[in-house]
Design a protein around this motif. Structure first.
Motif, short mmCIF file in Angstrom:
data_model
loop_
_atom_site.label_atom_id
_atom_site.label_comp_id
_atom_site.label_asym_id
_atom_site.label_seq_id
_atom_site.Cartn_x
_atom_site.Cartn_y
_atom_site.Cartn_z
N UNK A 136 61.88 15.13 32.94
CA UNK A 136 63.21 14.91 33.52
C UNK A 136 64.09 16.15 33.49
N UNK A 137 63.77 17.16 32.70
CA UNK A 137 64.56 18.38 32.64
C UNK A 137 64.00 19.49 33.52
N UNK A 138 63.06 19.18 34.40
CA UNK A 138 62.44 20.19 35.26
C UNK A 138 62.74 19.91 36.73
N UNK A 139 63.28 20.90 37.42
CA UNK A 139 63.49 20.82 38.86
C UNK A 139 62.42 21.68 39.52
N UNK A 140 62.03 21.31 40.75
CA UNK A 140 61.01 22.08 41.45
C UNK A 140 61.51 22.48 42.83
N UNK A 141 61.01 23.62 43.30
CA UNK A 141 61.23 24.06 44.67
C UNK A 141 59.88 24.27 45.31
#
Length: 190
Positions: A136-141
Motif C-alpha cells: 500500500x505504500x508503493x506507487x508505480x508508473x
C-alpha cells in the motif's frame, strides 16, 4: 478495461508467481515510488523528506493532438477496484503507446502489478511477463507503451489515484490485446 468477460482458455495458462515489487525488478517496465526510495531532499524546514522517483509522467503526444496543436492536459482520476484473490487469471493486457500512467494507492492493502514487453509484432509477450505484489505504500508508473494488466486489488477493495496525459480521444492512446496464452498469477508464498 471494465468488467471481466468469461474466461475461455485456448491454451494452458502460463504460471506467473507474483514477487515483491522492487525498483530494480520493475525497472524494465517503469518506476516505483515509495517513501525511502529515489532521490531524497530535505523539505519543510527540515521536518520532512521528499523522495523523487527515477522518472515521472511523460507523453510523446504522437498522433494524439486531435488537430488542436495545443498541449495535452494532464488528468487525475480515482479508481475504485473490487477485491481479487490469487491465483488471478490475466487474459488481456492494455498499453498506452504515447503516455506513461501512474497509480498511487489511497486505500486498501496489497495490489497486483503485471507487465510484459512487446513481442516482434508489438503484441504482449506472455513469456516475458512479470508479476509483482505491491504494498500500500508503493506507487508505480508504467512507462509509455508498456503492456500491463488492469489494476487488481488483492484481498480487499482499494482506491487508487491515476495520473496521465489525456488524449482528445482516449481511444487514441489505449490499446487492449487478448493474450494467446493466459497468465495465471500465483502467490509464491502459498
Amino acid at each position: 478495461m471494465s468488467g471481466r468477460p468469461p474466461m475461455t482458455l485456448n491454451a494452458a495458462p502460463l504460471i506467473l508467481p507474483a514477487v515483491p515489487l522492487t525498483e530494480a525488478g520493475f525497472a524494465p517496465f517503469g518506476s516505483v515510488a515509495a517513501a525511502g526510495t529515489g532521490r531524497a531532499t530535505s523539505v519543510n524546514d527540515g521536518r520532512g523528506v521528499r523522495y523523487d522517483a527515477g522518472h515521472g509522467l511523460g507523453c510523446t503526444g504522437g498522433g494524439m493532438g486531435g488537430g488542436t496543436g495545443g498541449p495535452l492536459p494532464p488528468v487525475l482520476s480515482i479508481y475504485r477496484i473490487a477485491p481479487s484473490r490469487l491465483p488471478f487469471a490475466v487474459e488481456a493486457m492494455e498499453r498506452h503507446p504515447f503516455s506513461s500512467q501512474t497509480f498511487v494507492p489511497m486505500t486498501g492493502g496489497r495490489y497486483l502489478v503485471v507487465a510484459a514487453p512487446a513481442d516482434a509484432s508489438g503484441a504482449p509477450d506472455p513469456a516475458g511477463a512479470r508479476a509483482y505484489a505491491a504494498g500500500p505504500g508503493q506507487a508505480i508508473t508504467y512507462a509509455a507503451g508498456v503492456w500491463h494488466c488492469p489494476l487488481a486489488a488483492l484481498g480487499e477493495a482499494a482506491d487508487f489515484a491515476m495520473m496521465m496525459w489525456q488524449a482528445p480521444d482516449p481511444g487514441d492512446d489505449c490499446r487492449i490485446a487478448r493474450l494467446s496464452v493466459p497468465l495465471l498469477v500465483t502467490d509464491p508464498a502459498a
